[in-house]
Write a protein that holds these residues in place. Sequence first.
Motif, PDB file in Angstrom:
ATOM      1  N   TYR B 109       0.869  -1.183   0.000  1.00 46.08           N
ATOM      2  CA  TYR B 109       0.000   0.000   0.000  1.00 46.08           C
ATOM      3  C   TYR B 109       0.901   1.226   0.000  1.00 46.08           C
ATOM      4  O   TYR B 109       1.763   1.356   0.879  1.00 46.08           O
ATOM      5  N   ARG B 110       0.758   2.086  -1.008  1.00 46.51           N
ATOM      6  CA  ARG B 110       1.605   3.274  -1.114  1.00 46.51           C
ATOM      7  C   ARG B 110       0.758   4.496  -1.459  1.00 46.51           C
ATOM      8  O   ARG B 110      -0.302   4.376  -2.082  1.00 46.51           O
ATOM      9  N   THR B 111       1.245   5.645  -1.031  1.00 41.49           N
ATOM     10  CA  THR B 111       0.520   6.901  -1.267  1.00 41.49           C
ATOM     11  C   THR B 111       1.504   7.977  -1.719  1.00 41.49           C
ATOM     12  O   THR B 111       2.696   7.892  -1.442  1.00 41.49           O
ATOM     13  N   PHE B 273       4.679   7.071  24.562  1.00 40.76           N
ATOM     14  CA  PHE B 273       4.410   7.891  23.382  1.00 40.76           C
ATOM     15  C   PHE B 273       5.653   8.008  22.511  1.00 40.76           C
ATOM     16  O   PHE B 273       6.757   8.171  23.021  1.00 40.76           O
ATOM     17  N   VAL B 274       5.470   7.894  21.216  1.00 39.54           N
ATOM     18  CA  VAL B 274       6.489   8.324  20.251  1.00 39.54           C
ATOM     19  C   VAL B 274       5.760   9.155  19.204  1.00 39.54           C
ATOM     20  O   VAL B 274       4.579   8.912  18.932  1.00 39.54           O
ATOM     21  N   PRO B 275       6.444  10.137  18.631  1.00 40.30           N
ATOM     22  CA  PRO B 275       5.751  11.058  17.717  1.00 40.30           C
ATOM     23  C   PRO B 275       5.631  10.471  16.315  1.00 40.30           C
ATOM     24  O   PRO B 275       5.993  11.107  15.334  1.00 40.30           O
ATOM     25  N   TYR B 276       5.174   9.249  16.216  1.00 41.45           N
ATOM     26  CA  TYR B 276       4.957   8.577  14.946  1.00 41.45           C
ATOM     27  C   TYR B 276       3.795   7.644  15.188  1.00 41.45           C
ATOM     28  O   TYR B 276       3.570   7.208  16.318  1.00 41.45           O
ATOM     29  N   GLY B 301       2.760  -1.483  11.895  1.00 41.20           N
ATOM     30  CA  GLY B 301       4.166  -1.756  11.605  1.00 41.20           C
ATOM     31  C   GLY B 301       4.702  -2.980  12.306  1.00 41.20           C
ATOM     32  O   GLY B 301       5.802  -3.435  12.011  1.00 41.20           O
ATOM     33  N   GLU B 302       3.957  -3.533  13.270  1.00 40.99           N
ATOM     34  CA  GLU B 302       4.489  -4.670  14.026  1.00 40.99           C
ATOM     35  C   GLU B 302       3.893  -6.014  13.605  1.00 40.99           C
ATOM     36  O   GLU B 302       4.293  -7.042  14.126  1.00 40.99           O
ATOM     37  N   TYR B 303       2.913  -6.003  12.715  1.00 39.68           N
ATOM     38  CA  TYR B 303       2.465  -7.291  12.176  1.00 39.68           C
ATOM     39  C   TYR B 303       2.860  -7.330  10.700  1.00 39.68           C
ATOM     40  O   TYR B 303       2.857  -6.295  10.016  1.00 39.68           O
ATOM     41  N   PRO B 304       3.262  -8.483  10.204  1.00 37.71           N
ATOM     42  CA  PRO B 304       3.852  -8.530   8.858  1.00 37.71           C
ATOM     43  C   PRO B 304       2.894  -8.062   7.782  1.00 37.71           C
ATOM     44  O   PRO B 304       3.323  -7.501   6.774  1.00 37.71           O
ATOM     45  N   TYR B 306       0.868  -5.648   7.787  1.00 41.80           N
ATOM     46  CA  TYR B 306       0.616  -4.209   7.837  1.00 41.80           C
ATOM     47  C   TYR B 306       0.887  -3.535   6.489  1.00 41.80           C
ATOM     48  O   TYR B 306       1.893  -3.785   5.854  1.00 41.80           O
ATOM     49  N   HIS B 307      -0.020  -2.685   6.068  1.00 42.31           N
ATOM     50  CA  HIS B 307       0.116  -1.912   4.818  1.00 42.31           C
ATOM     51  C   HIS B 307       0.405  -2.798   3.601  1.00 42.31           C
ATOM     52  O   HIS B 307       1.284  -2.496   2.793  1.00 42.31           O
TER      53      HIS B 307
END
Lengths: 421, 421, 421
Positions: B109-111, B273-276, B301-304, B306-307
Amino acid sequence: MALVEELFPICRSITGNGVRETLETLRRFIPLEVNEVPSGTGVLDWTVPPEWNIRDAYILDPDGRRVVDFAANNLHIVQYSRPIDAMIPLGELRPHLHTLPDQPDWIPYRTSYYTENWGFCLTHRQLSSLADGPYRVVIDSDLGPGHLSYGELLIPGETDDTVLFSCHICHPSLANDNLSGIAVATMLACHLQTLRLRHSYRFLFIPGTIGSLTWLARNEDKVGRIVHGLVLSCLGDAGGMTYKQSRRGNAAIDRIVAHVLRNDEVPHRITPFVPYGYDERQYCSPGFDLPVGCLMRTPNGEYPEYHSSADNLSLLRPESLAHSLAVLRRIVAVIEGDAVCRSRNPKGEPQLGQRGLYETMGGQRAASYDQMALLWVLNLADGHHSLLDMAERAGVPFATIRAAADALVAAELLERMPAQR
Amino acid sequence: MALVEELFPICRSITGNGVRETLETLRRFIPLEVNEVPSGTGVLDWTVPPEWNIRDAYILDPDGRRVVDFAANNLHIVQYSRPIDAMIPLGELRPHLHTLPDQPDWIPYRTSYYTENWGFCLTHRQLSSLADGPYRVVIDSDLGPGHLSYGELLIPGETDDTVLFSCHICHPSLANDNLSGIAVATMLACHLQTLRLRHSYRFLFIPGTIGSLTWLARNEDKVGRIVHGLVLSCLGDAGGMTYKQSRRGNAAIDRIVAHVLRNDEVPHRITPFVPYGYDERQYCSPGFDLPVGCLMRTPNGEYPEYHSSADNLSLLRPESLAHSLAVLRRIVAVIEGDAVCRSRNPKGEPQLGQRGLYETMGGQRAASYDQMALLWVLNLADGHHSLLDMAERAGVPFATIRAAADALVAAELLERMPAQR
Amino acid sequence: MALVEELFPICRSITGNGVRETLETLRRFIPLEVNEVPSGTGVLDWTVPPEWNIRDAYILDPDGRRVVDFAANNLHIVQYSRPIDAMIPLGELRPHLHTLPDQPDWIPYRTSYYTENWGFCLTHRQLSSLADGPYRVVIDSDLGPGHLSYGELLIPGETDDTVLFSCHICHPSLANDNLSGIAVATMLACHLQTLRLRHSYRFLFIPGTIGSLTWLARNEDKVGRIVHGLVLSCLGDAGGMTYKQSRRGNAAIDRIVAHVLRNDEVPHRITPFVPYGYDERQYCSPGFDLPVGCLMRTPNGEYPEYHSSADNLSLLRPESLAHSLAVLRRIVAVIEGDAVCRSRNPKGEPQLGQRGLYETMGGQRAASYDQMALLWVLNLADGHHSLLDMAERAGVPFATIRAAADALVAAELLERMPAQR
C-alpha cells in the motif's frame, strides 16, 4: 516465655475476668493502669458490648459423657455464647458446631461478639464420631451489663512526642496470636522504664477492635501527639520478621523499621498496608491516619495454626521472642537516637588525622568501615540529613553512624541541631 | 464484522467518494454529521489537498492483457496517482512500480498525497514475470479542486467535559489498519447513545493527518474541553491489547486504560508515546498536548501484513473486535464511574455488622473479596482518593470498588464529593 | 601515551621539585599558570605542609650492598620520609618496611604526609631475604619550609559559567592512577583551546586533597560559577568506563555523563557518590556541594595493581587513553550544544515534505532514524525540554538530536530559547 506460659490457660475475651486476670499478671512487671468502661458506652460508631464471663460449658451424649468440654480447652466455646441448657438432637445442634475439616485434629477459634448466638468448636474428628443424639447442651455463662477492661502505661520522656505500642489481649488460649505480643510488649516496657528517654512511650493492652476504638474515643486529645506507633502480634513463631506498613506507607516509623530489619541477620518482609488485620485498622482509619504499622513474625492468617488450638505453646520459640524484643529495642534506639546534625567545618574535609580520627599511613587500598562512617557523617552533615538518612545512604546500620556522629561531636567537628516538628 | 465486510471493497483515500460512501454507510448506525472542507483551505501549517477520485487503472502488456488491474484490488494504484495514458518500456515504468520483495505474493500500500506522481503496486511475483514491454499505462483518475470529507458525532452528556474517540478512514481495502477501528468506534458510539452520561463524547471519522489537522484547525475553541481521548486502530487482529500512552504519559486516560488492561484476562502492553503512528501525533503536538493515547491490538508496523494486501478480512477475528469493544466499554465505565468519596464516619471503622455488611461469625482466616473492597473504600475515603485510586491500591478491578462504594453510599456511610477540575 | 612515558620516571609528591618538573612538561602543551603557596599557609581546616624533596635513599646490608635503592624505583621510599642516616638491626628497621605479602613481587606505594616518619617500601620477596643486619639506612631528603605547587588553566568562553576538570599530580611512578588523568586532561585542554566555547573551562593539576583544599580556599569567589565538573583519574587501563556521580546524584553533569556513556560502544558503570576517592571529596563537601563527579575506567582500589609498582606503563592501553579523551570530547559537546528550543509551529506537525525534510512516498512501515529525530524535536520543542531531554526520551545519541534541531532551525521551524540559569 515464662510469662506466656503463665497466661496461656486463662480464658480471655473482649471483656470479662480473663482480661482482668491477664492485666493483673502484667502488673507484676509494669505499673499498668487498668481502665473499666461500662457496657453501653458509645465509642465512635460502636457501643461497648455486654460483659461476658463463662464458668463451664459441655455437651453430654445420651450416655452422659462429656463429648465436648470447655474445661479441656477454652477454645471449645464460641466466644460470647449466651447461656443455654437444653436437649437437642444432632441435626439441630449441627449449625452450632464449628470444625476445621482440613485439620481434623485442631479446634477452631470462633467468636460472635455482636450478634447474640451460642456454639461450640471441636475437632472435626470429634464431630465425625457423634451419633444422632439427643445431646444435652450446657453453657454456664453470663452475658450482661458490665465493663470492658484494658491496661495502659505511659512512660514519660523529655517531650510529649509519643510512641504507641499496642497489643490485643482478647484471645483465649492462643499463643503466637496474642500472648507473644503481650509478653514482648511487657518486656519492652520493662526495659524502657530503665532509660532516660526523649520521647514518651504509651503501651496499650486492649481487646481487639473495640478496645482500640474505646481508647481512641476517650483520648482524642492525645492522638495528635503520637509520632510513631506499632501494633505488636505474632512475635514468637519460628518465621522471619514481617513489617506491615502504616497507611501512609512513607511515615518515619515505616522507614525506621525497614532500616532496622534490613540491617538485621534474620530474613524479613515489608508488606504494604491493607485495611484488615489488627488494631492498625483503627489507628489508620482516615479520620486518624496515625503513623502506626504492625510488627509480626509470620502474619495473621499466613501460618496454618492461626486461630486454632494448634497455635499453642509448642509453636513458640524462646529465641524468637528474644529476637523480636531485640528488634524492638533497636527500633527504639533509632527513634531515640536520630537527629539532624551540622558540620562545624563544612568546607572541605576537616583534617581528621590531627584529631586522631584517621590512619596516619596513607596509600592503603580503602578506608576502614568506621573511617567511612566518619566521612559519611561529615559529608552529609549539612543540616538537611538526619543520622538515619546518613545510615541509609551509607548502607550501614544506624548504630555505626550514631557512633561516628558521637565521636565527631566529641571532637567538636559536629553539632546537633535542635529537633524540629 | 459485517460492517467491516461491507466497507472492505470501497476504495478510500484522504479525500473522494470512497470516504463519502464510507461515512454514508456509518450513518445507518449513528447520526454522523458529514463535513466537507474545500481544497486549498489552510489548516494550521497545511493546505487541504485536491480531491482525488479514480475510476479505473491498469497496465496492458504488448499482448493487450491487463497485467496489473485496479479492478482486481484497489491497492494496485498508488494513492493520489495523477491521470496518465501512455506507452512506456519496462525500464521507464520500473520506478513507478512498487513491490514487497520479502513478501512476493502481497501487494504493498503506497501513497503520494502531497507530491504529484503516479504509480502502481503489485506483487513481487507479478513484477518478476514482466517482459521488456512496451506497456500501455492507463490511470483514469481525477485530481483537482474538491473537498475533504470527514464525519463527526457529538453525544452530549451532563457536562462539556469531552472524551474524544478518533479513527482514520483514509485507507482503501485494509482491514485491521482502518476498518477495525472504524467498526469498533461505530459500535461504541451506538452503545453510548443508550446511556445517561456525565461526559460528552465526540467521535471523529477522519482521513489520517490532514483530517485531524483540519478538525483541530476548525475547532480550537473545543480543544480545551477534551479531558480524555483515544485514537482507535488495529483492533481486530488476534494479538493482545497495546496501549500507546499520551505524550504526557501520566494523563488520567493513561492510568485508566492501564488499569482496565491490567485487570483484563487478555495479555497487554503499555508503550510510551512516540511522535509517529496515527493522529495522536497531531493531538499530542506541543501546541495542543491533549491527553490522547492510542488503543490497538498489534500496533501499526508490528504485524507482517501491515500496509499490504494481506491486511484483509482473513486477518480479523470477530472475537477480537468484540473484545476490543468490551475493553472500550470498561474504559468508559471508569471514566463515567470514577469519583472522589468521603467517609461519613472516618474515625475508626464503622460497625458494618449492624448494617448487614459484615460476617457475624468472627475468627475466620481472612476477609472475603467483597468485604475487603468495603474496607478499602472506607479506609481511603478521605476526600483525597478517587475510586480508581482505591482500585489501584487495593489491586482489584474498578467495578468491584465501585460496587462497594455504591453499597456504602446506600448505607449512608459514604458520600460523593462534587467533581473538581 | 608519549606524555605519560615522559612523566613516568619523575618522583612526584604533594610538594617539591617533581611537581614543578611535571607542570613544566605540561606547559609545553598548554599555557598553565603555576601557583606556589608557602608552607604554613592555612587552607580551610588544613595547613600547607613543609616542602619535601629527596635526592637519594637506600638500605645497605652488612656487606655494603644496596638491598633497597630509591634510584631503582621511586616507590621504594615512603613519601615525606624525613632524613636519616643510621645503623639499625633488622628488628628495629622492620616497622619502617612496607610490603604487599599477597603480591610478593610488587612494591607498595605509601605516604606519611602529615605525621613525621620515615620508611621504605619493598617487595615482600626482598623483605623475606633480609638477614638480621645491622643495616645502614640512608634517606637524603629535605623536609622544611617551601611551597606547594599547582597548575591552573582557564580557557575563557562566552560566559563565566565554568566547567571544572581536576586531576591530581602527586603520585610518583604510577601510571594509571595519576598520569593517565594528567595526560588526558592535557590533551582535552589542547582541544578546547581550538574551539569557540559558550562555557569557560578551568583545568586544575593539583596535589591530591591539600591541592584542592588550597584551590578552594583561595578561590571561594569563583566556586559559585562552576556549573559542571569532573575529576579525572585512572583513564588508561583496559577496563570499561566508570562514572562516580556527584554528591547531588541528579546534577546536570550526572545526566550528561550517563547519557554519553549509555550511547557509547564501551561497557560502563554508574556508581553513586561516596565520600572517599579523589578530590571530588573536597569539591562535594557540604559547604561547597559542587556538581562534580569523577570519570574513570577501572576505579581506584578496584584493580589489583592499584597503588603499587605494577601500576606502571604496561598497564596502560593507548586506545584506552584515546577512548577516554573521545568520551570527554562528547561530554563537552553536550555541555556546549545543549539548549532549550521552541517550535515556531507547535500546533500539529508542520508539513515537513514541502520543506524537503520528509519522504514523499507514504505507506512505508516505519520512519527512518533521522526522520524520527526530526519528529521528536518538533514534538518536544515546547520550551520545557532541552535537546538532552529529547535525546533521552527518544533514546538516541545527543548528536542525532542536535543535528535534527540544526536542520529545523535552518528550515525556520525551530528557535533556540535564551539560556536560563
